[in-house]
Design a protein around this motif. Structure first.
Motif, PDB file in Angstrom:
ATOM      1  N   VAL A  17      41.980  43.259  -5.168  1.00 39.06           N
ATOM      2  CA  VAL A  17      40.523  43.123  -5.011  1.00 39.06           C
ATOM      3  C   VAL A  17      39.845  44.452  -4.690  1.00 39.06           C
ATOM      4  O   VAL A  17      38.631  44.570  -4.836  1.00 39.06           O
ATOM      5  N   THR A  18      40.609  45.444  -4.249  1.00 38.16           N
ATOM      6  CA  THR A  18      39.995  46.749  -4.000  1.00 38.16           C
ATOM      7  C   THR A  18      40.003  47.638  -5.238  1.00 38.16           C
ATOM      8  O   THR A  18      39.501  48.760  -5.210  1.00 38.16           O
ATOM      9  N   ASN A  19      40.586  47.121  -6.318  1.00 43.16           N
ATOM     10  CA  ASN A  19      40.579  47.839  -7.596  1.00 43.16           C
ATOM     11  C   ASN A  19      40.414  46.817  -8.712  1.00 43.16           C
ATOM     12  O   ASN A  19      41.257  46.666  -9.584  1.00 43.16           O
ATOM     13  N   TYR A  20      39.293  46.115  -8.676  1.00 44.30           N
ATOM     14  CA  TYR A  20      39.087  44.923  -9.482  1.00 44.30           C
ATOM     15  C   TYR A  20      38.310  45.257 -10.745  1.00 44.30           C
ATOM     16  O   TYR A  20      37.341  46.021 -10.715  1.00 44.30           O
ATOM     17  N   HIS A  21      38.732  44.706 -11.857  1.00 45.27           N
ATOM     18  CA  HIS A  21      38.031  44.878 -13.126  1.00 45.27           C
ATOM     19  C   HIS A  21      37.527  43.506 -13.562  1.00 45.27           C
ATOM     20  O   HIS A  21      38.297  42.680 -14.044  1.00 45.27           O
ATOM     21  N   ALA A  22      36.241  43.289 -13.371  1.00 52.21           N
ATOM     22  CA  ALA A  22      35.659  41.980 -13.660  1.00 52.21           C
ATOM     23  C   ALA A  22      35.548  41.748 -15.162  1.00 52.21           C
ATOM     24  O   ALA A  22      35.382  42.690 -15.944  1.00 52.21           O
ATOM     25  N   VAL A  23      35.637  40.480 -15.542  1.00 53.99           N
ATOM     26  CA  VAL A  23      35.391  40.100 -16.924  1.00 53.99           C
ATOM     27  C   VAL A  23      33.910  40.336 -17.220  1.00 53.99           C
ATOM     28  O   VAL A  23      33.045  39.977 -16.416  1.00 53.99           O
ATOM     29  N   VAL A  24      33.610  40.978 -18.341  1.00 51.54           N
ATOM     30  CA  VAL A  24      32.217  41.243 -18.695  1.00 51.54           C
ATOM     31  C   VAL A  24      31.483  39.927 -18.896  1.00 51.54           C
ATOM     32  O   VAL A  24      31.929  39.055 -19.634  1.00 51.54           O
ATOM     33  N   LYS A  25      30.355  39.776 -18.194  1.00 49.77           N
ATOM     34  CA  LYS A  25      29.595  38.530 -18.244  1.00 49.77           C
ATOM     35  C   LYS A  25      28.175  38.789 -18.707  1.00 49.77           C
ATOM     36  O   LYS A  25      27.631  39.879 -18.528  1.00 49.77           O
TER      37      LYS A  25
END
Length: 437
Positions: free
Chosen positions: A130-138
């Protein structure tokens, strides 16, 4: 972590919300360290909070270091006496600043908190993720884009700060620029009523990013609306506004655009429906002392002859003992010039049931007089309708049609679908976009 939180002074009310992620994580790690729970209980407790952190990140579109995003979100969403003062006047000299800077030193430590010992002891890696998180593009409409941008930008500035002194000026500057809590971060709100809590304001997280320039024509109407709103936002005298006229002519669009034009200058909007008018006084009491300008927005406002909710509105606008605060205006849209349904019989001074019936009608019609500015949005002429269609079609190269063909199809569309209006033109453009995909 737990011991650090217990030293908070200015931001101590963060701990009053015992269910927040920060407090629950700190308690779980502390209990594991003291032997109050075993490793399995600690892992379950931590994963429960990680799940909540991911939910929050999805709601606000956080990315990168979710832990730092969350700590920043706490700083800007929790209202304290210190942050409320900074919202109104920025950072001022005072002893409270000593305690505030001490709290920011704690937050700096939390920003760089080393979860490695906990992960190694429990055989987990969730904090590293969670400190190096790559979110799904929304899609931006699927999360609170407005809040997300501000929190992520502020989070990066805090993370890069060299000490608590720098964080102090970064955060207090944010409070002065944007405010604090839900009223500071969000553009628009709706009213929610509960029997226990009464009327409360709930953020509307996905608002249309429309501008007045997107509305073709109606230049005089837009100019009057802009002038009144600009005066209001600048702290000058301004009037309540009624936008009336034909359906689909851009009345509601103009109001939404006004919010986007002036949000950066402290404008907020509260949408309310006529069945909620009895909550108006309670809503105004919640916002009258805040450092924002509020437009209470009533869309498609009208009353049948048997409805009496207009009495609440009249009293709030003008006529009650308590004056309407200077930071509140009312903007309404309606298809009716006088808001309340009239019949030819209403013009007679005598009816079967009531003497001097016209006096009663004058009482009802006096509502519109409380709107100092009335702006008429009439249906466009055919030429104006074609101008709107051509403006909407221009980015798509007229959908592959000649100007004459575009006009012919637009003309056929409006004859089948409700007549000449900006809304009909927009619906035609949407149809053509779908057709040409």
């Amino acid at each position: 972590m737990y011991k650090k939180l217990m030293r908070l002074v200015v931001y101590n009310n963060i701990l009053e919300e015992k269910e927040n992620i920060l407090f629950q994580l700190a308690c779980t790690i502390e209990r594991y360290g003291s032997g109050a729970i075993d490793a399995e209980g600690a892992v379950q407790g931590i994963y429960r909070q990680i799940h909540r952190l991911l939910d929050l990140a999805t709601e606000y579109g956080f990315d990168g270091n979710l832990w730092q995003n969350y700590l920043t979100w706490l700083l800007v969403s929790v209202e304290t006496p210190f942050s409320m003062v900074c919202e109104k006047a920025g950072a001022k000299e005072g002893t409270v600043n000593v305690f505030a800077k001490a709290d920011f030193a704690i937050f700096k430590e939390l920003f760089s908190y080393d979860f490695t010992p906990v992960e190694e002891a429990l055989g987990i890696n969730c904090f590293s993720v969670v400190t190096n998180y790559h979110a799904v593009v929304k899609n931006e409409r699927s999360y609170n884009h407005n809040v997300s941008e501000k929190v992520r930008a502020l989070s990066k500035r805090i993370a890069a700060a060299v000490d608590a002194e720098e964080i102090f000026w970064i955060v207090t500057g944010f409070y002065a620029d944007y405010g604090v809590g839900k009223l500071g971060l969000n553009k628009a709100f709706r009213v929610q009523h509960s029997r226990r809590g009464g009327a409360s304001l709930v953020p509307i997280t996905n608002t249309d990013d429309v501008r007045l320039s997107d509305l073709v024509g109606y230049e005089r109407q837009k100019e009057r609306l802009l002038e009144n709103t600009a005066a209001f936002v600048a702290g000058k005298k301004a009037n309540n506004v009624l936008l009336y006229g034909d359906a689909g002519t851009g009345k509601s669009t103009s109001i939404k655009a006004i919010l986007n034009e002036f949000y950066g200058q402290g404008l907020r909007m509260i949408e309310i429906y006529k069945h909620q008018f009895e909550d108006l006084s309670a809503v105004i009491s919640q916002i009258k002392n805040r450092n924002y300008r509020f437009i209470i927005y009533m869309d498609d406002l009208s009353f049948e002859e048997f409805e009496i909710e207009y009495k609440y509105l009249k009293a709030v606008i003008e006529g009650g003992l308590e004056t309407k605060p200077d930071n509140v205006l009312i903007y309404a849209t309606s298809n009716r010039r006088h808001l309340i349904r009239e019949t030819w019989g209403d013009r007679s001074d005598m009816t079967q049931d009531e003497l001097h019936h016209s006096d009663t009608m004058q009482e009802k019609l006096s509502l519109v007089a409380r709107f100092g500015v009335s702006i008429n949005y009439g249906a466009p002429t055919q030429k104006e309708y074609f101008d709107i269609v051509e403006h909407l079609a221009a980015p798509y190269q007229n959908f592959g049609l000649s100007k004459e063909e575009l006009r012919q199809q637009a003309n056929a569309w409006e004859m089948r679908n409700g007549g000449l209006s900006g809304r009909t033109a927009q619906q035609f453009a949407t149809y053509m976009m779908d057709k040409n995909r």
